[in-house]
Scaffold this motif. Structure first.
Motif, PDB file in Angstrom:
ATOM      1  N   ASN A   1       2.951 -58.695 -19.634  1.00  0.00           N
ATOM      2  CA  ASN A   1       2.909 -57.985 -20.922  1.00  0.00           C
ATOM      3  C   ASN A   1       1.807 -56.938 -20.946  1.00  0.00           C
ATOM      4  O   ASN A   1       1.168 -56.720 -21.976  1.00  0.00           O
TER       5      ASN A   1
ATOM      6  N   THR B   1       3.142 -61.448 -28.198  1.00  0.00           N
ATOM      7  CA  THR B   1       4.491 -61.719 -28.676  1.00  0.00           C
ATOM      8  C   THR B   1       4.590 -63.181 -29.102  1.00  0.00           C
ATOM      9  O   THR B   1       3.769 -64.011 -28.695  1.00  0.00           O
ATOM     10  N   ASP B   2       5.604 -63.493 -29.896  1.00  0.00           N
ATOM     11  CA  ASP B   2       5.775 -64.858 -30.382  1.00  0.00           C
ATOM     12  C   ASP B   2       5.918 -65.865 -29.248  1.00  0.00           C
ATOM     13  O   ASP B   2       5.382 -66.981 -29.312  1.00  0.00           O
ATOM     14  N   ASP B   3       6.653 -65.489 -28.199  1.00  0.00           N
ATOM     15  CA  ASP B   3       6.910 -66.455 -27.130  1.00  0.00           C
ATOM     16  C   ASP B   3       5.672 -66.760 -26.297  1.00  0.00           C
ATOM     17  O   ASP B   3       5.608 -67.797 -25.643  1.00  0.00           O
ATOM     18  N   VAL B   4       4.673 -65.895 -26.338  1.00  0.00           N
ATOM     19  CA  VAL B   4       3.438 -66.132 -25.596  1.00  0.00           C
ATOM     20  C   VAL B   4       2.612 -67.235 -26.255  1.00  0.00           C
ATOM     21  O   VAL B   4       1.952 -68.031 -25.587  1.00  0.00           O
ATOM     22  N   GLY B   5       2.614 -67.265 -27.595  1.00  0.00           N
ATOM     23  CA  GLY B   5       1.912 -68.328 -28.315  1.00  0.00           C
ATOM     24  C   GLY B   5       0.403 -68.207 -28.318  1.00  0.00           C
ATOM     25  O   GLY B   5      -0.308 -69.206 -28.434  1.00  0.00           O
TER      26      GLY B   5
ATOM     27  N   ARG C   1      -5.113 -70.324 -27.935  1.00  0.00           N
ATOM     28  CA  ARG C   1      -3.712 -70.708 -27.872  1.00  0.00           C
ATOM     29  C   ARG C   1      -3.325 -71.274 -29.230  1.00  0.00           C
ATOM     30  O   ARG C   1      -3.946 -72.212 -29.718  1.00  0.00           O
TER      31      ARG C   1
ATOM     32  N   ARG D   1       1.252 -61.328 -32.711  1.00  0.00           N
ATOM     33  CA  ARG D   1       2.531 -60.692 -32.368  1.00  0.00           C
ATOM     34  C   ARG D   1       2.506 -59.223 -32.761  1.00  0.00           C
ATOM     35  O   ARG D   1       1.701 -58.792 -33.588  1.00  0.00           O
TER      36      ARG D   1
END
Length: 217
Positions: free
Chosen positions: A28, A88-92, A137, A156
Motif C-alpha cells: 500500500n 484501508t479497512d482491510d489493513v486494520g 492495530r 481508512r
C-alpha cells in the motif's frame, strides 16, 4: 523555506529500516512529493505512484506499490520527500497524528509523552520534524469524528507520510490497542473544551478539496 530545502530537510529525517515489517509487507505504498499550490500559502504533500510516477489515489490500489518499489524510487529521485502508506479497512491499522509534539530541541511535549506511554506501540517523528505518529492495530469506528486542531486519527481513506524516525523508547512493532484507541477517541473527540491551535508549519496537508483523491497526511 523553498520546496527544495523542505524536501532535503524531510529526506534527512528518513530512516526506513526502522519501519515495522508488518507495514513493509503490505503493498500500500506511494512516494511523497512536496508541491506548490497557488491557492495555498504553503506546499502540499502529493502522493505519487511508484510504478508510473503519476498521481496516486487512496481509492485506487492500482496506484500503490510495494515498500521496496516506493523506497527504490525515493532513493533514485531526490525531488521526492519521503514515502507514504495508504490506510484501508482491510489493513486494520490506525495512525494517531499529534501536531506540535516535538520542540526545536527534539523533546516531546507532556501530551506526546503521555500518548506514547498510553498506546505503547511503534511511534515515529512526522515529516515536519515537529509532529508525532503513533501506529496501532485496531480501526476507528466508521463515520466517527477523527480530527481537531491538534490531533488526528485515521484508519481508512488516507495515506500517511512516514519517516521511520522512531521515537526513543517506543516499541519496534505495531501493537493491538483497540481498547486504548477507543478510550483516546472518547477523551479527545467528545471533549467540549477547545483545543490549542497548532503553530504554523512549513507545509500543509492537501485538505478537504484534495482528500477525495489524495487523502494525505
Amino acid at each position: 523555506m523553498t520546496i527544495q530545502e523542505l524536501t532535503t530537510q524531510a529526506r534527512a529525517r528518513c530512516a526506513f529500516d526502522n519501519i515495522p515489517g508488518e507495514l513493509k509487507d503490505i503493498p500500500n505504498w506511494v512516494v511523497v512529493r512536496l508541491d506548490e499550490d497557488p491557492a495555498r500559502p504553503k506546499p502540499v504533500k502529493t502522493p505519487i505512484d511508484a510504478t508510473t510516477r503519476r498521481l496516486a489515489k487512496v481509492n485506487d490500489p492500482r496506484t500503490w506499490a510495494s515498500f521496496a518499489a516506493a523506497r527504490r524510487l525515493w532513493e533514485l529521485v531526490h525531488s521526492y520527500a519521503t514515502i507514504g502508506f495508504v490506510l484501508t479497512d482491510d489493513v486494520g491499522l490506525s495512525c494517531i497524528d499529534l501536531d506540535n509534539a516535538i520542540d526545536e530541541a527534539g523533546n516531546l511535549s507532556a501530551e506526546a509523552r503521555a500518548m506514547v506511554a498510553a498506546l505503547a506501540s511503534w511511534a515515529e517523528v512526522s515529516m515536519s520534524g515537529r509532529g508525532l505518529h503513533v501506529w496501532v492495530r485496531g480501526p476507528m469506528p466508521k463515520e466517527s469524528r477523527c480530527r481537531n486542531d491538534a490531533i488526528e486519527v485515521y484508519s481508512r481513506s488516507r495515506y500517511i507520510a512516514l519517516t521511520g524516525a522512531t521515537i526513543p523508547g517506543s516499541p519496534s512493532c505495531i501493537e493491538s490497542r483497540q481498547t486504548e484507541l477507543e478510550a483516546l477517541h472518547r477523551r479527545v473527540f467528545t471533549d467540549a473544551e477547545p483545543k490549542p491551535v497548532p503553530k504554523p508549519q512549513d507545509w500543509v496537508d492537501a485538505g478537504p478539496d484534495c482528500a477525495a483523491a489524495f487523502g494525505d497526511k
